[in-house]
Design a protein around this motif. Structure first.
Motif, short mmCIF file in Angstrom:
data_model
loop_
_atom_site.label_atom_id
_atom_site.label_comp_id
_atom_site.label_asym_id
_atom_site.label_seq_id
_atom_site.Cartn_x
_atom_site.Cartn_y
_atom_site.Cartn_z
N ALA A 15 0.81 -1.22 0.00
CA ALA A 15 0.00 0.00 0.00
C ALA A 15 0.84 1.27 0.00
CB ALA A 15 -0.94 0.01 1.21
N LEU A 16 2.14 1.13 0.18
CA LEU A 16 3.03 2.28 0.32
C LEU A 16 3.33 2.90 -1.04
CD1 LEU A 16 4.33 3.60 2.77
CD2 LEU A 16 6.32 2.16 2.39
N VAL A 17 3.09 4.20 -1.16
CA VAL A 17 3.39 4.96 -2.36
C VAL A 17 4.71 5.72 -2.18
CG1 VAL A 17 2.57 6.84 -3.85
CG2 VAL A 17 0.94 5.20 -2.89
N GLU A 18 4.93 6.21 -0.96
CA GLU A 18 6.13 6.99 -0.67
C GLU A 18 6.51 6.77 0.78
OE1 GLU A 18 7.15 11.72 -0.12
OE2 GLU A 18 5.68 11.15 -1.64
N PHE A 19 7.80 6.69 1.05
CA PHE A 19 8.31 6.54 2.41
C PHE A 19 9.70 7.15 2.41
CE2 PHE A 19 9.71 3.95 6.14
CZ PHE A 19 8.64 4.25 6.99
N ARG A 20 9.81 8.39 2.87
CA ARG A 20 11.10 9.08 2.78
C ARG A 20 11.33 9.97 3.99
NH1 ARG A 20 10.40 14.43 1.24
NH2 ARG A 20 8.32 14.86 0.46
N GLN A 21 12.59 10.13 4.29
CA GLN A 21 12.99 11.00 5.39
C GLN A 21 12.83 12.44 4.96
OE1 GLN A 21 16.77 10.03 7.13
NE2 GLN A 21 16.94 11.98 8.17
N VAL A 22 12.24 13.27 5.82
CA VAL A 22 12.07 14.69 5.50
C VAL A 22 12.88 15.57 6.44
CG1 VAL A 22 9.83 14.43 4.38
CG2 VAL A 22 9.93 14.82 6.85
N SER A 23 13.55 14.99 7.41
CA SER A 23 14.43 15.77 8.30
C SER A 23 15.87 15.65 7.79
CB SER A 23 14.33 15.25 9.73
OG SER A 23 14.65 13.87 9.80
N ASP A 24 16.71 16.55 8.26
CA ASP A 24 18.12 16.56 7.85
C ASP A 24 18.92 15.53 8.63
OD1 ASP A 24 17.69 18.65 6.05
OD2 ASP A 24 18.06 20.18 7.58
N GLY A 25 20.08 15.17 8.06
CA GLY A 25 20.99 14.28 8.74
C GLY A 25 20.70 12.82 8.47
N PRO A 26 21.54 11.94 9.04
CA PRO A 26 21.32 10.50 8.84
C PRO A 26 20.08 10.04 9.60
CG PRO A 26 23.15 10.89 10.35
CD PRO A 26 22.72 12.22 9.82
N LEU A 27 19.49 8.95 9.13
CA LEU A 27 18.31 8.40 9.80
C LEU A 27 18.69 7.98 11.22
CD1 LEU A 27 15.33 7.55 9.35
CD2 LEU A 27 16.20 5.27 8.80
N ALA A 28 17.91 8.44 12.19
CA ALA A 28 18.18 8.15 13.60
C ALA A 28 16.88 8.31 14.38
CB ALA A 28 19.23 9.13 14.14
N VAL A 29 16.88 7.88 15.62
CA VAL A 29 15.73 8.13 16.49
C VAL A 29 15.51 9.64 16.51
CG1 VAL A 29 14.88 8.03 18.87
CG2 VAL A 29 16.06 6.05 17.88
N GLY A 30 14.26 10.05 16.28
CA GLY A 30 13.91 11.46 16.20
C GLY A 30 13.77 11.97 14.77
N SER A 31 14.28 11.23 13.78
CA SER A 31 14.13 11.64 12.38
C SER A 31 12.66 11.66 12.00
CB SER A 31 14.88 10.67 11.46
OG SER A 31 16.26 10.72 11.66
N ARG A 32 12.31 12.56 11.07
CA ARG A 32 10.94 12.65 10.59
C ARG A 32 10.82 11.98 9.22
NH1 ARG A 32 12.01 17.87 11.48
NH2 ARG A 32 11.34 18.40 9.40
N ILE A 33 9.71 11.28 9.02
CA ILE A 33 9.46 10.55 7.79
C ILE A 33 8.09 10.94 7.24
CG2 ILE A 33 9.02 8.23 6.83
CD1 ILE A 33 10.98 7.16 8.92
#
Length: 135
Positions: A15-33
């Protein structure tokens, strides 16, 4: 890693059309998706925050949209015989009156969709397949 590489989610979540990080920096706890799902003929845009991240093993987010919030928790546990146990849970917390009424009716469809995603993820981890674009 299958769970911490956001691009792989498109391979096992139909069902997923898009799944991407929208925050800066490497993916980590606290990152926004930003998560876009097509479900039951509608497109849902979800804003998620990473709550757990252990590459190869554990991925968690909390997120939601105007009708409901959720906590997604995904855990991969290898077994001694080379298989993988996939635990995939995402309890829904309805916010709107309509969603509170509809939640019990949607429960079965949500459980089936989650079971299918867990099955596809298990195949991807254990055999390097499937790619949804090849099904």
């Amino acid at each position: 890693s299958v769970v911490s590489d956001l691009d792989t989610h498109l391979q096992w979540r139909p069902a997923l059309v898009e799944f991407r990080q929208v925050s800066d920096g490497p993916l980590a706890v606290g990152s926004r998706i930003r998560e876009v799902l097509k479900w039951r003929g509608r497109e849902l845009v979800l804003d998620d925050v990473v709550t757990a991240l252990e590459p190869e093993r554990h991925f968690g987010v909390t997120g939601g949209w105007k009708a409901a919030d959720f906590d997604l928790d995904l855990l991969l546990e290898p077994t001694e015989d080379g298989r993988t146990v996939v635990t995939f849970d995402w309890p829904l917390r309805p916010k709107s009156t309509l969603m509170k009424l509809a939640a019990p009716l949607l429960k079965g469809a949500m459980q089936r969709a989650t079971a299918e995603e867990a099955r596809l993820l298990k195949q991807l981890v254990e055999r390097g397949e499937p790619r949804l674009d090849q099904l």
